[in-house]
Design a protein around this motif. Structure first.
Motif: not given
Length: 160
Positions: A62-66, A69-70, A85-94
């Motif tokens: 998976x690509x949680x960072x992309x 961003x989307x 914010x992108x990095x934190x959102x990616x961490x939360x989603x992962x």
């Protein structure tokens, strides 16, 4: 922890829809190599992780960072998100993905046959890969997966 059935996982998590037949322009997924060199290969890598029940391999496919961003580009910020914010959102989603996979199990593909349809462009470096899964009871679920290209190859995002 028993893996969830693929049918219930698709309906509950991904919103896959039941269809009567596999579309004629779909190809058995086994015709594509399991690698990150093509969008279909990335889907195959995720399917392999599901078959093996390997959460770390599923995360690697998976690509949680992309994905973050989307998500942020279509939300109230409309692309105004900074890197933090992108990095934190990616961490939360992962973390949410891992937590769900560890508590409910990854979808089981035991006895299922997967098919992949023609790839279409969604946006720069993001494509749509249609997937149909014929379950052991002969029912078929279809979904459209977003797959993105990065410096590390192709990775799966989320279904549309």
């Amino acid at each position: 922890m028993a893996p969830t059935s693929f049918l219930s996982a698709l309906r509950g998590l991904f919103g896959g829809k039941p269809v009567a037949t596999v579309p004629p322009d779909f190809t058995p997924a086994t015709q594509f190599a399991e690698n990150f060199e093509t969008p279909q290969g990335a889907v195959r890598m995720l399917e392999r992780a599901y078959r093996e029940g390997n959460v770390d391999a599923a995360v690697a496919a998976r690509d949680f960072r992309r994905e973050a961003r989307l998500m942020l580009a279509t939300g109230p910020l409309r692309g105004g998100a900074d890197a933090a914010l992108v990095a934190e959102t990616a961490r939360v989603v992962e973390t949410a993905y891992r937590t769900h996979a560890q508590s409910a199990g990854l979808p089981s593909l035991e006895g299922a046959v997967c098919y992949l349809g023609p790839v279409t462009e969604h946006s720069p470096d993001v494509v749509i890969v249609p997937e149909a899964v014929q379950l052991p009871d002969a029912s078929i679920i279809q979904q459209r997966l977003l797959v993105s290209r990065s410096k590390d190859g192709w990775r799966v995002l989320h279904p549309l």
